[in-house]
Design a protein around this motif. Structure first.
Motif, PDB file in Angstrom:
ATOM      1  N   UNK A   1       0.848  -1.194   0.000  1.00  0.00           N
ATOM      2  CA  UNK A   1       0.000   0.000   0.000  1.00  0.00           C
ATOM      3  C   UNK A   1       0.882   1.242   0.000  1.00  0.00           C
ATOM      4  N   UNK A   2       0.541   2.193  -0.870  1.00  0.00           N
ATOM      5  CA  UNK A   2       1.303   3.439  -0.899  1.00  0.00           C
ATOM      6  C   UNK A   2       1.112   4.177  -2.203  1.00  0.00           C
ATOM      7  N   UNK A   3       1.969   5.171  -2.407  1.00  0.00           N
ATOM      8  CA  UNK A   3       1.889   6.006  -3.599  1.00  0.00           C
ATOM      9  C   UNK A   3       3.295   6.356  -4.058  1.00  0.00           C
ATOM     10  N   UNK A   4       3.493   6.370  -5.363  1.00  0.00           N
ATOM     11  CA  UNK A   4       4.780   6.738  -5.954  1.00  0.00           C
ATOM     12  C   UNK A   4       4.554   7.795  -7.037  1.00  0.00           C
ATOM     13  N   UNK A   5       5.597   8.575  -7.309  1.00  0.00           N
ATOM     14  CA  UNK A   5       5.535   9.568  -8.390  1.00  0.00           C
ATOM     15  C   UNK A   5       6.809   9.479  -9.224  1.00  0.00           C
ATOM     16  N   UNK A   6       6.727  10.018 -10.437  1.00  0.00           N
ATOM     17  CA  UNK A   6       7.850  10.062 -11.375  1.00  0.00           C
ATOM     18  C   UNK A   6       8.429   8.668 -11.631  1.00  0.00           C
ATOM     19  N   UNK A   7       7.530   7.769 -11.957  1.00  0.00           N
ATOM     20  CA  UNK A   7       7.926   6.420 -12.367  1.00  0.00           C
ATOM     21  C   UNK A   7       7.924   6.409 -13.892  1.00  0.00           C
ATOM     22  N   UNK A   8       9.061   6.136 -14.490  1.00  0.00           N
ATOM     23  CA  UNK A   8       9.225   6.258 -15.945  1.00  0.00           C
ATOM     24  C   UNK A   8       8.760   5.008 -16.674  1.00  0.00           C
ATOM     25  N   UNK A   9       7.983   5.216 -17.726  1.00  0.00           N
ATOM     26  CA  UNK A   9       7.719   4.173 -18.706  1.00  0.00           C
ATOM     27  C   UNK A   9       6.855   3.017 -18.269  1.00  0.00           C
ATOM     28  N   UNK A  10       5.965   3.216 -17.291  1.00  0.00           N
ATOM     29  CA  UNK A  10       5.105   2.112 -16.854  1.00  0.00           C
ATOM     30  C   UNK A  10       4.254   1.583 -17.993  1.00  0.00           C
ATOM     31  N   UNK A  11       3.766   2.491 -18.849  1.00  0.00           N
ATOM     32  CA  UNK A  11       2.811   2.081 -19.881  1.00  0.00           C
ATOM     33  C   UNK A  11       3.391   1.082 -20.864  1.00  0.00           C
ATOM     34  N   UNK A  12       4.703   0.970 -20.949  1.00  0.00           N
ATOM     35  CA  UNK A  12       5.319   0.002 -21.854  1.00  0.00           C
ATOM     36  C   UNK A  12       6.221  -0.978 -21.100  1.00  0.00           C
ATOM     37  N   UNK A  13       5.969  -1.129 -19.792  1.00  0.00           N
ATOM     38  CA  UNK A  13       6.756  -2.047 -18.978  1.00  0.00           C
ATOM     39  C   UNK A  13       5.916  -3.247 -18.575  1.00  0.00           C
ATOM     40  N   UNK A  14       6.570  -4.366 -18.394  1.00  0.00           N
ATOM     41  CA  UNK A  14       5.878  -5.569 -17.966  1.00  0.00           C
ATOM     42  C   UNK A  14       5.628  -5.574 -16.469  1.00  0.00           C
ATOM     43  N   UNK A  15       6.481  -4.912 -15.718  1.00  0.00           N
ATOM     44  CA  UNK A  15       6.375  -4.895 -14.266  1.00  0.00           C
ATOM     45  C   UNK A  15       7.117  -3.683 -13.729  1.00  0.00           C
ATOM     46  N   UNK A  16       6.950  -3.447 -12.433  1.00  0.00           N
ATOM     47  CA  UNK A  16       7.657  -2.367 -11.746  1.00  0.00           C
ATOM     48  C   UNK A  16       8.347  -2.963 -10.523  1.00  0.00           C
ATOM     49  N   UNK A  17       9.592  -2.577 -10.298  1.00  0.00           N
ATOM     50  CA  UNK A  17      10.294  -2.930  -9.076  1.00  0.00           C
ATOM     51  C   UNK A  17      10.057  -1.792  -8.086  1.00  0.00           C
ATOM     52  N   UNK A  18       9.222  -2.056  -7.077  1.00  0.00           N
ATOM     53  CA  UNK A  18       8.856  -1.026  -6.107  1.00  0.00           C
ATOM     54  C   UNK A  18       9.697  -1.148  -4.841  1.00  0.00           C
ATOM     55  N   UNK A  19      10.037   0.022  -4.282  1.00  0.00           N
ATOM     56  CA  UNK A  19      10.696   0.079  -2.981  1.00  0.00           C
ATOM     57  C   UNK A  19       9.624   0.358  -1.932  1.00  0.00           C
ATOM     58  N   UNK A  20       9.524  -0.543  -0.967  1.00  0.00           N
ATOM     59  CA  UNK A  20       8.606  -0.361   0.153  1.00  0.00           C
ATOM     60  C   UNK A  20       9.393  -0.566   1.443  1.00  0.00           C
ATOM     61  N   UNK A  21       8.701  -0.507   2.560  1.00  0.00           N
ATOM     62  CA  UNK A  21       9.357  -0.821   3.827  1.00  0.00           C
ATOM     63  C   UNK A  21       8.421  -1.700   4.643  1.00  0.00           C
ATOM     64  N   UNK A  22       8.996  -2.587   5.428  1.00  0.00           N
ATOM     65  CA  UNK A  22       8.177  -3.449   6.246  1.00  0.00           C
ATOM     66  C   UNK A  22       7.429  -2.608   7.270  1.00  0.00           C
ATOM     67  N   UNK A  23       6.240  -3.039   7.591  1.00  0.00           N
ATOM     68  CA  UNK A  23       5.343  -2.219   8.408  1.00  0.00           C
ATOM     69  C   UNK A  23       5.953  -1.865   9.756  1.00  0.00           C
ATOM     70  N   UNK A  24       6.663  -2.790  10.394  1.00  0.00           N
ATOM     71  CA  UNK A  24       7.215  -2.504  11.710  1.00  0.00           C
ATOM     72  C   UNK A  24       8.443  -1.609  11.645  1.00  0.00           C
ATOM     73  N   UNK A  25       8.866  -1.223  10.423  1.00  0.00           N
ATOM     74  CA  UNK A  25      10.032  -0.338  10.305  1.00  0.00           C
ATOM     75  C   UNK A  25       9.647   1.120  10.155  1.00  0.00           C
TER      76      UNK A  25
END
Length: 390
Positions: free
Chosen positions: A155-179
């Protein structure tokens, strides 16, 4: 512009790579690239041909379809394509960040699934780290990954992610909830583009580029356990395995833009005649262009140093050099493009010469992936040992 520095400092194989990629880029050129960008289309023909030739995955392991080289080699590819008028931004994201992270920390199944396609260009992966309220401060990332049985919920929000519309997937950076209120423990997740709860919207940009920018909304995106790349508790080590190559490749991106602009300005100054004299004979124009050439070469040397340190496994030294390279190349590109426009006068803002489009593009190297001010903070603290200011 002379490439004598490359001839003396690079292996014969890397010099051959420069020539071959440069030849490919010039066959397409800035007219092709800008036409694609203005039409809102990806540079798919160039991307596909570069992939077939092995250039896109030159840094990835040979056993998974790559060239077995390093970030130094991929930086050459991006620089030469940019110098030829085709600065492919997704090279920074798909093979440099995502490919490197998966190659270093992915499971065997993840490597087999993703690396061959990233290497030949048949698959692409975007990268999502920046958030509206975090900016350059990765310690404030609020995108949360929490366990739900064997699955993860993201769960979250990201901005300025390049080229999603022509990508098969996205490598997202998140953090574990207890961190969230404790020690930063970023985690990396591969999220296929069509996954439920994953929404993205284009951000209107003044930047003329084939790759669009997006904001992303993640609403309890359910992921299987194997979406996690690497160790849940590895922290910054895994994250900077991707961020240092990003800085090196951003430097290469800026170098390509700078060399493209300088080449056009020098040719114009050599052939444009006023009062029976080429304008390049006047020191008022010649000296600023010469200064740009010096700054480009200095930034290139630092970029080579950063790439070689990273490829040698010297992560701490590579981090320092990568930040310096990114800063130097970004500044050199901004100054060079500005001077190129000034050299051409009114022609510098016409579509015929393509320099106006580079004015916005050079800002990329100054503000992304980390601002020049944050680079200076890093150098002040880590190189000079000054007190932290924030």
């Amino acid at each position: 512009m002379s490439t004598i520095g490359s001839q003396l400092l690079e292996t014969p194989e890397r010099r051959d790579l420069r020539r071959a990629v440069g030849d490919l880029g010039r066959r397409y050129g800035s007219s092709y690239y800008l036409a694609k960008a203005r039409a809102g289309e990806p540079a798919e023909e160039l991307w596909a041909e570069a992939g077939r030739a092995g250039y896109l995955g030159v840094n990835l392991p040979a056993e998974y379809g790559g060239g077995g080289g390093g970030i130094t080699d991929l930086a050459i590819v991006l620089e030469e394509l940019g110098a030829a008028g085709c600065p492919l931004l997704l090279l920074i994201v798909s093979p440099a960040i995502c490919g490197t992270v998966i190659a270093r920390y992915g499971t065997e199944e993840q490597k087999r699934r993703w690396l061959p396609g990233l290497a030949d260009g048949s698959r692409t992966m975007a990268f999502g780290i920046t958030e509206p309220d975090a900016g350059s401060n990765s310690h404030r990332i609020s995108t949360v990954a929490r366990r739900d049985g064997e699955d993860w919920l993201l769960t979250g929000r990201k901005v300025f992610v390049s080229g999603i519309d022509h990508s098969d997937a996205v490598l997202f950076v998140a953090r574990t909830e207890d961190a969230r209120t404790g020690k930063l423990k970023p985690c990396l997740f591969v999220v296929p583009r069509g996954t439920a709860g994953f929404e993205y919207r284009a951000i209107p940009m003044e930047l003329i580029a084939p790759e669009k920018q997006f904001q992303v909304f993640l609403d309890d995106v359910r992921l299987p356990a194997d979406a996690l790349v690497g160790d849940e508790d590895a922290g910054l080590l895994q994250l900077f395995a991707g961020l240092n190559p990003e800085r090196v490749l951003t430097a290469a991106f800026s170098l390509g833009l700078a060399r493209q602009a300088l080449g056009k300005a020098v040719e114009y100054a050599r052939t444009r005649t006023v009062w029976s004299t080429p304008i390049g004979a006047h020191q008022g124009l010649a000296h600023p262009l010469a200064q740009c050439a010096v700054e480009i070469e200095l930034a290139r040397l630092m970029t080579q140093k950063a790439g070689l340190l990273y490829d040698a496994g010297e992560d701490a030294a590579a981090g320092e050099a990568a930040n310096m390279a990114k800063y130097a190349a970004g500044e050199a590109a901004a100054r060079t493009v500005d001077q190129a426009v000034q050299t051409l006068g009114g022609n510098g803002l016409t579509q015929e010469y393509g320099l106006g489009a580079l004015l916005a593009a050079t800002r990329v190297g100054r503000v992304a992936p980390v601002s020049r001010e944050m680079v200076l903070n890093y150098v002040a603290q880590h190189t000079l040992g000054l007190p932290k200011s924030y």
